[in-house]
Design a protein around this motif. Structure first.
Motif, short mmCIF file in Angstrom:
data_model
loop_
_atom_site.label_atom_id
_atom_site.label_comp_id
_atom_site.label_asym_id
_atom_site.label_seq_id
_atom_site.Cartn_x
_atom_site.Cartn_y
_atom_site.Cartn_z
N GLN A 73 0.82 -1.21 0.00
CA GLN A 73 0.00 0.00 0.00
C GLN A 73 0.85 1.26 0.00
OE1 GLN A 73 -2.59 0.38 3.38
NE2 GLN A 73 -3.80 2.03 2.47
N ALA A 74 1.94 1.25 0.75
CA ALA A 74 2.82 2.41 0.81
C ALA A 74 3.53 2.63 -0.51
CB ALA A 74 3.85 2.24 1.93
N GLY A 75 3.92 1.55 -1.19
CA GLY A 75 4.59 1.68 -2.48
C GLY A 75 6.04 2.05 -2.39
N GLN A 76 6.50 2.43 -1.21
CA GLN A 76 7.89 2.82 -1.00
C GLN A 76 8.33 2.42 0.40
OE1 GLN A 76 8.26 7.05 -1.76
NE2 GLN A 76 8.63 6.73 -3.94
N ILE A 77 9.64 2.27 0.55
CA ILE A 77 10.23 2.02 1.85
C ILE A 77 11.33 3.05 2.05
CG2 ILE A 77 11.47 0.39 3.31
CD1 ILE A 77 10.22 -1.86 1.67
N ALA A 78 11.13 3.93 3.02
CA ALA A 78 12.08 5.01 3.28
C ALA A 78 12.34 5.83 2.02
CB ALA A 78 13.40 4.47 3.84
N GLY A 79 11.27 6.07 1.26
CA GLY A 79 11.37 6.92 0.08
C GLY A 79 11.80 6.23 -1.19
N GLN A 80 12.05 4.90 -1.15
CA GLN A 80 12.50 4.16 -2.32
C GLN A 80 11.59 2.97 -2.59
OE1 GLN A 80 14.91 5.09 -4.42
NE2 GLN A 80 15.27 6.90 -3.14
#
Length: 500
Positions: free
Chosen positions: A231-238
């Motif tokens: 859902q977020a599509g990113q982890i720490a902006g990546q």
């Protein structure tokens, strides 16, 4: 720190002595953000990197690296990965298992050595970070004491020094065996023509991102909630679930909400490795940075991006013998396609407000060089066709029928007829053979094959029509029906119509 920097410089000098491969070319372009006036500006220094070396014992090494939060990691990896693989580590006696092990060890070793170069700076950063919250929590910069302001400025400098990561796609050729090692969302395409005339475009591997179900399952096994990650599509902006470097997600992952429940390091540098045999293969290998792929997909959609890229490369290789110029010309084409999509104001314009750094590496495989006879005004053009494509694990096959416009009266050799959009134009009457293109998606690759006479990839100069005994050239279009219909309605002027 001085000893480590000296060590890095020694490795750089070692790789500088390695010969560059002359069977490949590299094209690149910096990132771009379009303003209200449509003009593009570069938002940050170029962060991509690449390598292309020829080793000993039939060994070649290529790589494209997509850096983020700076170019430090991409540059470091391009130097150290070469030193980890081409300084006597590989030879023709190694088995597939040996090569896979050496590649995996090389990626791991490069990341560990990079973290060693920044651990002193990380230690200083941790000490300063502990100082500021204790004395100045919630205080604005202007309200800080001069000493605290200096501390904060130093912290920013240290963060720039230690931050950043990179994704990588690496190709190793050892005695006609091709190994693709991928970490992140760069892409490798293998384009080859089989002995029976079938031409295949094969995507090797899938991106390691938050849409990759295998990666989500890997994270779930470590205690990470895959639904939240997707859902977020990113982890720490990546978006990548595998990277090299990036101390934030490697050393401090417990401080990241999405990763805080992980039992062990969730974002890894371990490559996914695929092997292909190159004996008797004629074609080319493409390594592309994520920025190049995303720019083309944003402008045209993901369904035909692979076929479109192959068609552009094939068209340039048919016109130019210089591989460097051909690769750069393809990158310029993608830039133009992306810009035109933004300027069009149509559905995809909003998706094309910017693009990241773009890098393309083209490595030919027993591919005959261009004779340079084909000019932009000669030959035929390749027209658009929509080919179903997906990153999902579907194994269904879909066929579509398309028309390929062949160069007029020209000789075509050693090619393929993969169709895609390169330029727009009007087909030449009577010269539109039909082919069937199939797209197959599996867990590890997406491939497309087209049947025909195997000719679009290698175009040669077209021969102009010869004048007859009257000095006239035969017409390209038959207007006799037009003359007949016009004459029936304008009998009084019929004598003035028709070819003279």
């Amino acid at each position: 720190m001085y000893e480590r920097n000296t060590f890095w410089q020694q490795h750089q000098s070692w790789t500088d002595d390695l010969p560059l491969c002359q069977m490949c070319g590299v094209g690149s372009a910096p990132n771009c953000v379009y303003g209200p006036d449509g003009k593009g500006t570069q938002s940050h220094p170029n962060e991509d990197g690449h390598l292309r070396f020829r080793g000993e014992d039939g060994c070649f090494l290529y790589g494209v690296f997509n850096g983020y939060d700076g170019s430090r990691v991409a540059s470091y990896v391009s130097q150290f990965l070469t030193a980890e693989l081409l300084l006597g580590q590989l030879n023709s006696t190694h088995t597939d298992d040996d090569v896979r092990r050496l590649l995996t060890q090389a990626f791991s070793g490069v990341e560990k050595s990079f973290f060693k170069t920044i651990d002193d700076a990380l230690a200083v950063k941790a000490d300063l970070s502990n100082y500021l919250p204790t004395h100045n929590e919630g205080t604005g910069y202007q309200q800080l004491s001069p000493h605290s302001q200096k501390v904060q400025e130093r912290l920013k400098e240290l963060e720039q020094e230690v931050s950043g990561g990179a994704t990588a796609v690496v190709a190793l050729i050892l005695n006609s065996r091709l190994y693709i090692a991928n970490v992140g969302s760069n892409r490798a395409l293998l384009c080859k023509s089989s002995s029976d005339g079938q031409n295949q475009v094969q995507q090797i591997g899938r991106p390691h991102n938050t849409e990759n179900e295998d990666e989500l399952q890997r994270l779930a096994a470590l205690g990470v909630d895959p639904a939240r990650v997707k859902q977020a599509g990113q982890i720490a902006g990546q978006p990548s679930t595998r990277t090299i470097g990036d101390y934030r997600v490697k050393l401090n992952y417990t401080d990241i909400d999405l990763l805080s429940g992980a039992k062990s390091q969730p974002i890894i540098a371990e490559p996914e490795i695929h092997r292909n045999q190159l004996d008797g293969v004629t074609g080319f290998l493409l390594l592309m940075s994520e920025g190049l792929i995303s720019a083309l997909e944003s402008a045209r959609g993901p369904e035909q991006a692979n076929q479109e890229m192959v068609a552009m490369v094939a068209a340039e290789l048919a016109q130019q013998s210089d591989l460097e110029a051909a690769a750069q010309a393809v990158v310029e084409r993608v830039k133009r396609v992306h810009h035109d999509a933004h300027a069009s104001g149509r559905q995809r314009a909003a998706r094309c407000a910017r693009h990241e750094d773009m890098t393309l590496l083209v490595r030919t495989l027993d591919y005959p060089p261009s004779d340079g006879l084909l000019t932009p005004t000669q030959g035929g053009r390749i027209y658009p066709v929509s080919v179903p494509y997906s990153n999902s694990q579907s194994t269904s096959k879909t066929s579509v029928t398309l028309s390929l416009v062949m160069p007029s009266q020209g000789s075509l050799t050693n090619g393929t007829n993969t169709a895609s959009t390169v330029e727009e134009g009007t087909p030449t009457p009577g010269q539109s053979p039909t082919a069937t293109l199939q797209s197959t998606n599996t867990q590890t690759q997406s491939s497309s094959s087209s049947s025909g006479d195997g000719s679009l990839f290698r175009q040669r100069g077209s021969q102009a029509a010869q004048p007859d005994e009257t000095g006239r050239v035969p017409p390209y279009v038959d207007f006799s029906q037009f003359y007949r219909l016009w004459g029936s309605d304008h009998a009084d002027t019929q004598s003035t119509l028709g070819p003279q």
